[in-house]
Design a protein around this motif. Sequence first.
Motif, PDB file in Angstrom:
ATOM      1  N   SER A   6      50.907  55.370  55.604  1.00 37.94           N
ATOM      2  CA  SER A   6      50.011  54.212  55.566  1.00 37.94           C
ATOM      3  C   SER A   6      50.522  53.096  54.666  1.00 37.94           C
ATOM      4  O   SER A   6      49.765  52.490  53.910  1.00 37.94           O
ATOM      5  CB  SER A   6      48.609  54.635  55.116  1.00 37.94           C
ATOM      6  N   ILE A   7      51.801  52.785  54.746  1.00 37.38           N
ATOM      7  CA  ILE A   7      52.364  51.655  54.008  1.00 37.38           C
ATOM      8  C   ILE A   7      52.379  50.450  54.940  1.00 37.38           C
ATOM      9  O   ILE A   7      52.862  50.541  56.068  1.00 37.38           O
ATOM     10  CB  ILE A   7      53.782  51.969  53.501  1.00 37.38           C
ATOM     11  N   ARG A  20      60.876  51.801  44.732  1.00 34.14           N
ATOM     12  CA  ARG A  20      60.203  53.051  45.081  1.00 34.14           C
ATOM     13  C   ARG A  20      58.768  52.677  45.425  1.00 34.14           C
ATOM     14  O   ARG A  20      58.041  52.159  44.573  1.00 34.14           O
ATOM     15  CB  ARG A  20      60.268  53.993  43.886  1.00 34.14           C
ATOM     16  N   ILE A  21      58.373  52.940  46.672  1.00 32.11           N
ATOM     17  CA  ILE A  21      57.050  52.556  47.152  1.00 32.11           C
ATOM     18  C   ILE A  21      56.325  53.810  47.621  1.00 32.11           C
ATOM     19  O   ILE A  21      56.815  54.518  48.498  1.00 32.11           O
ATOM     20  CB  ILE A  21      57.159  51.536  48.304  1.00 32.11           C
ATOM     21  N   TYR A  22      55.159  54.059  47.040  1.00 30.37           N
ATOM     22  CA  TYR A  22      54.378  55.246  47.379  1.00 30.37           C
ATOM     23  C   TYR A  22      53.355  54.944  48.474  1.00 30.37           C
ATOM     24  O   TYR A  22      53.235  53.817  48.935  1.00 30.37           O
ATOM     25  CB  TYR A  22      53.685  55.785  46.125  1.00 30.37           C
ATOM     26  N   VAL A  25      50.313  51.685  50.130  1.00 34.28           N
ATOM     27  CA  VAL A  25      50.611  50.392  49.509  1.00 34.28           C
ATOM     28  C   VAL A  25      50.561  49.332  50.596  1.00 34.28           C
ATOM     29  O   VAL A  25      51.050  49.544  51.710  1.00 34.28           O
ATOM     30  CB  VAL A  25      51.996  50.419  48.832  1.00 34.28           C
ATOM     31  N   SER A  26      49.952  48.177  50.288  1.00 30.49           N
ATOM     32  CA  SER A  26      49.923  47.048  51.213  1.00 30.49           C
ATOM     33  C   SER A  26      50.645  45.869  50.583  1.00 30.49           C
ATOM     34  O   SER A  26      50.269  45.411  49.504  1.00 30.49           O
ATOM     35  CB  SER A  26      48.485  46.630  51.528  1.00 30.49           C
ATOM     36  N   GLY A  50      48.342  53.037  46.623  1.00 26.61           N
ATOM     37  CA  GLY A  50      47.167  52.203  46.770  1.00 26.61           C
ATOM     38  C   GLY A  50      47.281  50.788  46.266  1.00 26.61           C
ATOM     39  O   GLY A  50      46.336  50.008  46.403  1.00 26.61           O
ATOM     40  N   ALA A  51      48.420  50.412  45.674  1.00 28.18           N
ATOM     41  CA  ALA A  51      48.571  49.048  45.166  1.00 28.18           C
ATOM     42  C   ALA A  51      48.587  48.053  46.323  1.00 28.18           C
ATOM     43  O   ALA A  51      49.024  48.364  47.428  1.00 28.18           O
ATOM     44  CB  ALA A  51      49.843  48.915  44.342  1.00 28.18           C
ATOM     45  N   LYS A  52      48.100  46.840  46.055  1.00 24.26           N
ATOM     46  CA  LYS A  52      48.028  45.783  47.061  1.00 24.26           C
ATOM     47  C   LYS A  52      48.647  44.509  46.503  1.00 24.26           C
ATOM     48  O   LYS A  52      48.414  44.154  45.355  1.00 24.26           O
ATOM     49  CB  LYS A  52      46.578  45.464  47.438  1.00 24.26           C
TER      50      LYS A  52
END
Length: 106
Positions: A6-7, A20-22, A25-26, A50-52
């Motif tokens: 769900s990126i 590095r992207i978990y 993230v949007s 969950g970062a936006k």
Amino acid sequence: MPHPTSIVIGKGLSIGARCRIYQQVSLGTAPSVQEGLMRRVGDDVTIYPGAKFVGEGRVGNRVVVGANAVVSQAFGDDVVLAGVPARVVRETRAGDRIGAVRRVGQ
């Protein structure tokens, strides 16, 4: 991307090297600047779940973005961001996980 679930990555987005992207993230479509698009994410950045990134939100190099942070403005290099809206909580330190590798001895 250690957990590529769900990126969301917006059209025309520029992401730096060794990031590095978990999960969840949007990274919204980057606002245009003249002919090109602004870089949303610099080099050696870690973005936790969950970062936006919205509006004018972008970060420089060697930045850690905390879980569920909402980045809606521009931030420079070597900082840790957290909160809604995101704010600088401290500068990065040796041993912080930055990008794809752990920074040691800096």
